[in-house]
Write an enzyme that holds these catalytic residues in place. Structure first.
Site, PDB file in Angstrom:
ATOM      1  N   ASP A  20     -42.458  18.474  69.774  1.00 24.99           N
ATOM      2  CA  ASP A  20     -41.270  18.345  70.126  1.00 24.99           C
ATOM      3  C   ASP A  20     -41.322  17.262  71.291  1.00 24.99           C
ATOM      4  OD1 ASP A  20     -38.273  18.604  70.728  1.00 24.99           O
ATOM      5  OD2 ASP A  20     -38.757  19.502  72.519  1.00 24.99           O
ATOM      6  N   SER A  21     -40.408  16.653  71.677  1.00 28.60           N
ATOM      7  CA  SER A  21     -40.086  15.472  72.789  1.00 28.60           C
ATOM      8  C   SER A  21     -40.639  16.224  74.067  1.00 28.60           C
ATOM      9  CB  SER A  21     -38.939  15.019  72.888  1.00 28.60           C
ATOM     10  OG  SER A  21     -37.958  16.037  73.107  1.00 28.60           O
ATOM     11  N   CYS A  63     -38.024  19.770  66.411  1.00 27.94           N
ATOM     12  CA  CYS A  63     -37.197  18.967  67.277  1.00 27.94           C
ATOM     13  C   CYS A  63     -36.043  18.294  66.116  1.00 27.94           C
ATOM     14  CB  CYS A  63     -37.787  17.812  67.759  1.00 27.94           C
ATOM     15  SG  CYS A  63     -36.854  16.503  68.548  1.00 27.94           S
ATOM     16  N   GLU A  71     -34.970  20.041  80.807  1.00 24.10           N
ATOM     17  CA  GLU A  71     -36.427  19.759  81.242  1.00 24.10           C
ATOM     18  C   GLU A  71     -36.554  19.897  82.836  1.00 24.10           C
ATOM     19  OE1 GLU A  71     -39.380  18.613  79.671  1.00 24.10           O
ATOM     20  OE2 GLU A  71     -38.475  19.156  77.594  1.00 24.10           O
ATOM     21  N   CYS A 118     -30.279  21.301  68.464  1.00 22.76           N
ATOM     22  CA  CYS A 118     -31.165  20.566  69.434  1.00 22.76           C
ATOM     23  C   CYS A 118     -32.081  22.048  69.793  1.00 22.76           C
ATOM     24  CB  CYS A 118     -30.697  19.927  70.631  1.00 22.76           C
ATOM     25  SG  CYS A 118     -31.849  19.434  71.701  1.00 22.76           S
ATOM     26  N   HIS A 160     -33.724  22.372  72.374  1.00 19.98           N
ATOM     27  CA  HIS A 160     -33.696  22.599  73.899  1.00 19.98           C
ATOM     28  C   HIS A 160     -32.680  23.376  74.252  1.00 19.98           C
ATOM     29  CE1 HIS A 160     -36.454  19.084  74.312  1.00 19.98           C
ATOM     30  NE2 HIS A 160     -36.545  19.537  75.751  1.00 19.98           N
TER      31      HIS A 160
HETATM   32  N1  DGL Z   1     -35.549  18.982  71.285  1.00 17.06           N
HETATM   33  C1  DGL Z   1     -35.110  17.753  70.739  1.00 17.06           C
HETATM   34  C2  DGL Z   1     -34.123  18.073  69.772  1.00 17.06           C
HETATM   35  O1  DGL Z   1     -34.070  19.132  69.096  1.00 17.06           O
HETATM   36  C3  DGL Z   1     -34.657  16.898  72.131  1.00 17.06           C
HETATM   37  C4  DGL Z   1     -34.676  15.532  71.666  1.00 17.06           C
HETATM   38  C5  DGL Z   1     -34.753  14.582  72.804  1.00 17.06           C
HETATM   39  O2  DGL Z   1     -35.760  14.476  73.374  1.00 17.06           O
HETATM   40  O3  DGL Z   1     -33.770  14.091  73.385  1.00 17.06           O
HETATM   41  O4  DGL Z   1     -33.265  17.178  69.230  1.00 17.06           O
END
Ligand code: DGL
Length: 263
Positions: free
Chosen positions: A8-9, A71, A150, A182, A184
């Protein structure tokens, strides 16, 4: 058993990691957070594809046969291209849970929250086309929410204000199902529940993704632990087997010599 790669990011994919861990307590998992490039949500599809490719290659070098794109944004940009480039690896990606939301809604109004990039991708459009017929699907990008999470502001007044700004119009439209598209966003579940109240069911796809990972890994372990031999041409044999629906990666040639088989 080969390790499973997850990326993931940032910390968002840990919501998927946790669901996989619950179903596979002894499985080796390798998690990569591309924190330096966070957020993915405001980047171009091509940029996100390049990052996803780089991470996937590293995970392959670490021995991963299955890679979970934990992600939604990276799945929108990279799931189909990565499957096309790397035939011998299995990619599990995130698909916004419009299907269960559309099946369950009583009001006929389904809300989806995600990053800007996720809504721009073909994947989201195709999911709505396939599963959203007959219901109203409200798309709501939430720019900045990933950064709040975050930074650890999962319960702050500022995050609540942002969420209210996005969600109140959706509630006013009669939404009774809210899809978290998402990875997150489950981190702000308690705020979401507080704002939406009991009349809205919030759908987090993590358990369904984890079940999918278990399915593909089971399938794969039968492929990787079995050995196939042919006394003919191995390429032709593997091709014929795959054409017939078997997932075979490779075979070994055996040769007849004076009534005995040798490798
Ligand atoms: N967890 C990522 C998602 O599901 C976040 C993306 C981001 O870094 O903007 O889209």
């Amino acid at each position: 058993m080969k390790p499973i790669g997850i990326f993931d990011s940032g910390i968002g994919g840990l919501t998927i990691y946790k669901a996989i861990r619950e179903l596979m307590p002894n499985q080796e998992l390798i998690y990569v957070a591309d924190s330096i490039h966070l957020p993915y949500g405001d980047k171009s599809m091509n940029e996100i594809l390049q990052y996803s490719k780089g991470i996937s290659e590293r995970l392959m070098e670490k021995g991963c046969q299955t890679i979970v794109i934990a992600c939604n944004t990276a799945s929108a940009a990279a799931l189909h291209p990565l499957r096309k480039i790397y035939h011998n690896f299995t990619f599990v990606g995130m698909e916004p849970a419009v299907k269960p939301a559309a099946e369950q809604t009583q009001s006929g109004v389904v809300g989806v929250i995600a990053t800007v990039a996720t809504f721009q991708g073909e994947l989201f459009k195709s999911v709505v086309e396939r599963h959203g017929a007959g219901v109203k699907v409200i798309e709501r990008p939430c720019p900045g929410l990933v950064q709040q999470i975050e930074a650890g502001h999962c319960n702050s007044i500022e995050t609540e204000t942002m969420l209210r700004h996005w969600l109140e119009p959706m509630l006013a439209s009669g939404m009774d199902r809210l899809v978290l598209a998402c990875t997150h966003y489950p981190f702000v579940l308690s705020l979401l529940q507080k704002i939406c109240g009991t009349s809205v069911t919030i759908i987090d796809p993590a358990p369904a993704i984890a079940r999918q990972v278990v399915r593909v890994v089971r399938e794969q372990s039968t492929v990787s632990t079995d050995s196939y031999f042919t006394t003919g041409n191995k390429t032709q044999f593997v091709q014929a087997a795959n054409n017939a629906g078997y997932k075979m990666e490779t075979a070994t040639e055996l040769h007849w010599q004076n009534g005995h088989l040798t490798i």
